[in-house]
Write a protein that holds these residues in place. Structure first.
Motif, PDB file in Angstrom:
ATOM      1  N   VAL A 508       0.825  -1.204   0.000  1.00 26.88           N
ATOM      2  CA  VAL A 508       0.000   0.000   0.000  1.00 26.88           C
ATOM      3  C   VAL A 508       0.864   1.262   0.000  1.00 26.88           C
ATOM      4  CG1 VAL A 508      -0.271   0.326   2.501  1.00 26.88           C
ATOM      5  CG2 VAL A 508      -2.132   0.964   0.980  1.00 26.88           C
ATOM      6  N   PHE A 509       2.028   1.196   0.601  1.00 33.23           N
ATOM      7  CA  PHE A 509       2.941   2.346   0.600  1.00 33.23           C
ATOM      8  C   PHE A 509       3.422   2.652  -0.812  1.00 33.23           C
ATOM      9  CE2 PHE A 509       7.257   4.140   0.897  1.00 33.23           C
ATOM     10  CZ  PHE A 509       6.996   5.259   1.665  1.00 33.23           C
ATOM     11  N   MET A 510       3.863   1.618  -1.526  1.00 26.96           N
ATOM     12  CA  MET A 510       4.326   1.805  -2.914  1.00 26.96           C
ATOM     13  C   MET A 510       3.177   2.274  -3.804  1.00 26.96           C
ATOM     14  SD  MET A 510       6.774  -1.545  -3.315  1.00 26.96           S
ATOM     15  CE  MET A 510       6.997  -1.281  -5.074  1.00 26.96           C
ATOM     16  N   ALA A 511       2.007   1.674  -3.624  1.00 25.63           N
ATOM     17  CA  ALA A 511       0.846   2.042  -4.440  1.00 25.63           C
ATOM     18  C   ALA A 511       0.437   3.491  -4.179  1.00 25.63           C
ATOM     19  CB  ALA A 511      -0.319   1.105  -4.140  1.00 25.63           C
ATOM     20  N   GLY A 512       0.543   3.923  -2.913  1.00 25.29           N
ATOM     21  CA  GLY A 512       0.192   5.294  -2.564  1.00 25.29           C
ATOM     22  C   GLY A 512       1.078   6.314  -3.257  1.00 25.29           C
ATOM     23  N   ILE A 513       2.373   6.046  -3.302  1.00 25.71           N
ATOM     24  CA  ILE A 513       3.309   6.964  -3.954  1.00 25.71           C
ATOM     25  C   ILE A 513       3.069   7.001  -5.462  1.00 25.71           C
ATOM     26  CG2 ILE A 513       5.744   7.358  -4.503  1.00 25.71           C
ATOM     27  CD1 ILE A 513       6.422   6.298  -1.719  1.00 25.71           C
ATOM     28  N   ILE A 514       2.915   5.827  -6.080  1.00 22.45           N
ATOM     29  CA  ILE A 514       2.677   5.755  -7.528  1.00 22.45           C
ATOM     30  C   ILE A 514       1.374   6.466  -7.894  1.00 22.45           C
ATOM     31  CG2 ILE A 514       2.177   4.195  -9.460  1.00 22.45           C
ATOM     32  CD1 ILE A 514       3.966   2.108  -8.007  1.00 22.45           C
ATOM     33  N   THR A 515       0.331   6.218  -7.101  1.00 24.52           N
ATOM     34  CA  THR A 515      -0.976   6.833  -7.358  1.00 24.52           C
ATOM     35  C   THR A 515      -0.897   8.346  -7.294  1.00 24.52           C
ATOM     36  OG1 THR A 515      -2.205   4.930  -6.528  1.00 24.52           O
ATOM     37  CG2 THR A 515      -3.352   7.053  -6.516  1.00 24.52           C
ATOM     38  N   GLN A 516      -0.198   8.884  -6.297  1.00 24.95           N
ATOM     39  CA  GLN A 516      -0.119  10.335  -6.157  1.00 24.95           C
ATOM     40  C   GLN A 516       0.567  10.977  -7.357  1.00 24.95           C
ATOM     41  OE1 GLN A 516      -1.777  11.899  -3.385  1.00 24.95           O
ATOM     42  NE2 GLN A 516      -1.653  13.286  -5.111  1.00 24.95           N
ATOM     43  N   VAL A 517       1.621  10.340  -7.844  1.00 25.03           N
ATOM     44  CA  VAL A 517       2.331  10.844  -9.033  1.00 25.03           C
ATOM     45  C   VAL A 517       1.398  10.822 -10.245  1.00 25.03           C
ATOM     46  CG1 VAL A 517       4.223  10.410 -10.638  1.00 25.03           C
ATOM     47  CG2 VAL A 517       4.610  10.196  -8.182  1.00 25.03           C
ATOM     48  N   LEU A 518       0.649   9.728 -10.418  1.00 23.94           N
ATOM     49  CA  LEU A 518      -0.255   9.592 -11.569  1.00 23.94           C
ATOM     50  C   LEU A 518      -1.397  10.608 -11.511  1.00 23.94           C
ATOM     51  CD1 LEU A 518      -0.498   5.691 -11.904  1.00 23.94           C
ATOM     52  CD2 LEU A 518       0.623   7.276 -13.480  1.00 23.94           C
ATOM     53  N   ILE A 519      -1.958  10.839 -10.316  1.00 24.72           N
ATOM     54  CA  ILE A 519      -3.070  11.782 -10.184  1.00 24.72           C
ATOM     55  C   ILE A 519      -2.611  13.203 -10.504  1.00 24.72           C
ATOM     56  CG2 ILE A 519      -4.614  12.886  -8.515  1.00 24.72           C
ATOM     57  CD1 ILE A 519      -5.596  10.195  -9.468  1.00 24.72           C
ATOM     58  N   ILE A 520      -1.431  13.577 -10.041  1.00 22.23           N
ATOM     59  CA  ILE A 520      -0.895  14.907 -10.363  1.00 22.23           C
ATOM     60  C   ILE A 520      -0.709  15.051 -11.870  1.00 22.23           C
ATOM     61  CG2 ILE A 520       1.109  16.431 -10.097  1.00 22.23           C
ATOM     62  CD1 ILE A 520       1.388  15.316  -7.227  1.00 22.23           C
ATOM     63  N   TRP A 521      -0.230  13.989 -12.512  1.00 21.12           N
ATOM     64  CA  TRP A 521      -0.040  14.003 -13.967  1.00 21.12           C
ATOM     65  C   TRP A 521      -1.379  14.136 -14.689  1.00 21.12           C
ATOM     66  CZ3 TRP A 521      -1.620  10.424 -17.777  1.00 21.12           C
ATOM     67  CH2 TRP A 521      -1.111  10.671 -19.053  1.00 21.12           C
ATOM     68  N   VAL A 522      -2.395  13.360 -14.278  1.00 18.32           N
ATOM     69  CA  VAL A 522      -3.730  13.429 -14.899  1.00 18.32           C
ATOM     70  C   VAL A 522      -4.306  14.830 -14.758  1.00 18.32           C
ATOM     71  CG1 VAL A 522      -6.129  12.630 -14.708  1.00 18.32           C
ATOM     72  CG2 VAL A 522      -4.255  10.979 -14.647  1.00 18.32           C
ATOM     73  N   PHE A 523      -4.115  15.436 -13.578  1.00 20.95           N
ATOM     74  CA  PHE A 523      -4.619  16.793 -13.371  1.00 20.95           C
ATOM     75  C   PHE A 523      -3.902  17.793 -14.276  1.00 20.95           C
ATOM     76  CE2 PHE A 523      -3.992  20.914 -11.203  1.00 20.95           C
ATOM     77  CZ  PHE A 523      -5.310  21.364 -11.239  1.00 20.95           C
ATOM     78  N   GLN A 524      -2.582  17.691 -14.358  1.00 19.78           N
ATOM     79  CA  GLN A 524      -1.819  18.622 -15.194  1.00 19.78           C
ATOM     80  C   GLN A 524      -2.177  18.486 -16.668  1.00 19.78           C
ATOM     81  OE1 GLN A 524       2.261  17.732 -14.023  1.00 19.78           O
ATOM     82  NE2 GLN A 524       2.322  19.557 -12.721  1.00 19.78           N
ATOM     83  N   MET A 525      -2.491  17.271 -17.105  1.00 21.06           N
ATOM     84  CA  MET A 525      -2.865  17.041 -18.501  1.00 21.06           C
ATOM     85  C   MET A 525      -4.324  17.377 -18.773  1.00 21.06           C
ATOM     86  SD  MET A 525      -0.039  16.098 -19.831  1.00 21.06           S
ATOM     87  CE  MET A 525      -0.580  15.554 -21.441  1.00 21.06           C
ATOM     88  N   ASP A 526      -5.080  17.704 -17.714  1.00 22.47           N
ATOM     89  CA  ASP A 526      -6.486  18.078 -17.827  1.00 22.47           C
ATOM     90  C   ASP A 526      -7.295  17.002 -18.550  1.00 22.47           C
ATOM     91  OD1 ASP A 526      -8.645  19.705 -17.331  1.00 22.47           O
ATOM     92  OD2 ASP A 526      -8.392  20.909 -19.148  1.00 22.47           O
ATOM     93  N   ILE A 527      -7.083  15.754 -18.136  1.00 17.55           N
ATOM     94  CA  ILE A 527      -7.760  14.618 -18.767  1.00 17.55           C
ATOM     95  C   ILE A 527      -9.179  14.449 -18.245  1.00 17.55           C
ATOM     96  CG2 ILE A 527      -7.691  12.088 -19.041  1.00 17.55           C
ATOM     97  CD1 ILE A 527      -4.622  12.316 -18.904  1.00 17.55           C
ATOM     98  N   LEU A 528      -9.385  14.721 -16.946  1.00 17.02           N
ATOM     99  CA  LEU A 528     -10.687  14.534 -16.314  1.00 17.02           C
ATOM    100  C   LEU A 528     -11.082  15.775 -15.518  1.00 17.02           C
ATOM    101  CD1 LEU A 528     -10.346  10.933 -14.796  1.00 17.02           C
ATOM    102  CD2 LEU A 528     -11.866  11.575 -16.659  1.00 17.02           C
ATOM    103  N   PRO A 529     -12.406  16.019 -15.339  1.00 16.38           N
ATOM    104  CA  PRO A 529     -12.825  17.058 -14.387  1.00 16.38           C
ATOM    105  C   PRO A 529     -12.305  16.702 -13.000  1.00 16.38           C
ATOM    106  CG  PRO A 529     -14.676  16.338 -15.739  1.00 16.38           C
ATOM    107  CD  PRO A 529     -13.557  15.397 -16.022  1.00 16.38           C
ATOM    108  N   TYR A 530     -11.988  17.710 -12.200  1.00 11.05           N
ATOM    109  CA  TYR A 530     -11.274  17.445 -10.956  1.00 11.05           C
ATOM    110  C   TYR A 530     -12.023  16.552  -9.979  1.00 11.05           C
ATOM    111  CZ  TYR A 530     -14.065  21.017  -8.465  1.00 11.05           C
ATOM    112  OH  TYR A 530     -15.067  21.731  -7.887  1.00 11.05           O
ATOM    113  N   LEU A 531     -13.371  16.582  -9.967  1.00 10.47           N
ATOM    114  CA  LEU A 531     -14.108  15.733  -9.028  1.00 10.47           C
ATOM    115  C   LEU A 531     -13.868  14.247  -9.283  1.00 10.47           C
ATOM    116  CD1 LEU A 531     -17.619  17.373  -8.432  1.00 10.47           C
ATOM    117  CD2 LEU A 531     -15.847  16.880  -6.748  1.00 10.47           C
TER     118      LEU A 531
END
Length: 557
Positions: A508-531
């Motif tokens: 869960v620790f590794m998954a948490g770090i990977i997920t946070q990096v991916l979510i920041i990337w998705v937000f920066q690329m404006d792929i999905l509405p923020y909700l």
């Protein structure tokens, strides 16, 4: 502002600071300071939870959001009652049984220290940023009122909050929030009824609703599956539920409110009280904004509601060009006024409705042209004026005394929300990072003092963040965007802890770090509405944790 307004404002704010400091001074131990001695009744918890979420941004931005976009934003809160029920059934019994000071303590008992620390650090990052914005929002108001610079105002507001939060901890926050919510409700109801009374004599409340509806402001429900639309039934119930689950279930600024309850039942009743009152409350605040819109259909409105932006362009070489747009705006407003009177008498006349729509679009285009000119005159000016709409109405239309009360409403909301955040930031830093890694034997009073110092430190940091903040599309959206980037990940970690027993700490620790990096990337690329980031973050960390755990098992076999 008149002397009466200043008197109402200053007396209200000083009462809150002095009362909170006096009522709760002298915490004897960490339990008193962080958990309020576990003495809170359900109504105190409910009001405290509501006041923590309802920052100045709620009362500053939400009416402006409704003025521009209508009632659709209320869909954002549709998942809240469901989230409250889930938290009451799952989260609260576990937290109370383990007698935790923070939500993240549970993660160490379920996983390990590094997972607890990861969740705590993610919380500290997003809540530290949000605390700065909750100071920045009311600073904008007073900047418009007084003409003072934002830095001075950020410091004044931050210091006021720090005084009683350092003094009394959680109990001081809870005690003062009851008074703050009373002031907030009185002020908003007074503003609503005064707006209605200011409408033309033959424009009743029902006709005002029809007028707002003709301009698309009363479209509450949107069942479309358009991902470009931020606020729909689906984003509210899916993205909103996950956001609210994470915010109320894993965000220490909220968890700390109901951890102070006398019992599990008191905490549960407090959350349910908030869950079923919050949606009507937000609906009402949006309705205030819609009524402000109707008011300006019959009264003159500025081309841009930000007075600083208007002053900048009028003192530039583009003043004449801007003046011509103001004349066009006045002409459109006069045409709309006549049509609105006609529509009020003939609400079924579709031709009038179509003419209003055409003029509304002309007005929007004219406002956009004005923003371009303002930016040409001064690129540093903030042209997004949503957050200035309600304050403009307050300052220019409300009677003396009520102006001071409404400003007190917004500043009280800022103080209550910021106090909760500083209190939670300090508690998390002390209990999850400092105390957990402190190898020495310390007294309870030592950790009370440490928590107070961390409260002061986070208060200073929040003031610094506020001092460099700028308006986003809308302040209330900015706070929710920051939360959505982090909340889904944190919620997923907790859901794994509750329901997926096969997953261990490393996975869960590794998954948490990977997920946070991916979510920041998705937000920066404006792929999905923020909700949708809340749902995506939660799903990602759960799936990745299970996959990593299964892979590690195969590897060991």
């Amino acid at each position: 502002m008149a002397i009466l307004d200043w008197s109402v404002l200053l007396i209200t704010l000083l009462f809150i600071v002095v009362y909170g400091s006096w009522k709760t001074k002298g915490s004897k131990n960490v339990k008193d300071f962080i958990k309020g001695g576990n003495e809170a009744k359900w109504w105190t918890i409910g009001l405290s939870v509501m006041a923590t979420q309802a920052s100045a941004i709620t009362f500053l931005s939400t009416p402006g959001q409704a003025f521009h976009s209508g009632m659709g934003f209320v869909q954002f809160y549709f998942g809240l009652p469901l989230a409250m029920i889930i938290i009451c059934v799952v989260f609260i019994p576990i937290y109370h049984r383990l007698k935790v000071y923070t939500a993240y303590e549970y993660l160490e008992s379920r996983f390990d220290l590094k997972t607890r620390s990861l969740a705590a650090i993610l919380f500290l990052i997003q809540r530290g940023l949000a605390a700065g914005i909750t100071i920045f929002a009311p600073a904008i108001i007073l900047s418009a009122v007084l003409g003072w610079d934002l830095l001075t105002l950020n410091i004044i507001i931050g210091v006021l909050v720090i005084i009683y939060t350092v003094s009394g901890g959680t109990k001081a926050v809870s005690v003062t929030q009851k008074q703050q919510m009373a002031i907030i409700f009185i002020g908003m109801f007074a503003a609503f009824f005064i707006i209605i009374s200011y409408l033309p004599e033959d424009i009743s409340f029902s006709k005002a609703i029809q007028i707002a509806g003709a301009s698309g402001k009363m479209e509450v429900l949107d069942f479309s599956f358009d991902l470009n639309n931020r606020y729909t039934i689906w984003t509210g119930f899916l993205g909103g539920t996950f956001l609210m689950l994470s915010y109320f279930g894993t965000d220490q600024s909220q968890v700390q409110r109901y951890l102070s309850g006398k019992s599990i039942r008191e905490s549960q009743l407090g959350l349910l009280f908030n869950g079923f009152l919050k949606v009507p409350m937000q609906f009402f605040i949006l309705l205030v904004g819609v009524m402000v819109f109707v008011f300006y259909q019959f009264n003159a409105s500025p081309l841009n509601f930000n007075p600083a932006a208007t002053d900048a362009v009028k003192s530039s070489v583009l003043a004449e060009e801007y003046h011509s747009l103001e004349e066009k705006h006045r002409h459109i407003s006069e045409q709309k006024k006549e049509l609105q009177f006609s529509f009020a008498d003939n609400p079924d006349d579709q031709s009038i409705k179509e003419q209003i729509k055409v003029l509304n679009q002309e007005e929007i285009d004219n406002r956009e042209a004005a923003k371009e000119i303002i930016l040409k005159a001064d690129p540093a000016q903030e042209v997004n004026d949503k957050d200035y709409v309600f304050i403009h109405f307050i300052l220019n239309n409300l009677p003396r005394g009520l102006i001071g009360l409404l400003l007190a409403v917004i500043l009280s909301a800022a103080m209550s929300s910021t106090a909760s955040e500083l209190n939670a930031l300090a508690a998390t830093t002390t209990m999850d990072l400092y105390r957990r890694n402190d190898k020495h034997e310390r007294t309870d009073m030592y950790y009370v003092k440490v928590t107070k110092w961390f409260t002061l430190a986070w208060g200073i940091l929040a003031i610094l963040v506020a001092s460099v903040a700028n308006l986003f599309d809308n302040l209330i959206q900015l706070v929710n965007i920051i939360g959505s980037i982090f909340y889904g990940n944190i919620l997923g970690i907790f859901l794994i802890a509750f329901f997926i027993k096969m997953v261990r700490g490393n996975a869960v620790f590794m998954a948490g770090i990977i997920t946070q990096v991916l979510i920041i990337w998705v937000f920066q690329m404006d792929i999905l509405p923020y909700l949708w980031l809340n749902l995506l973050g939660c799903a990602l960390v759960v799936i990745l944790s299970v996959m990593i755990q299964l892979f590690s098992k195969r590897k060991t076999v």
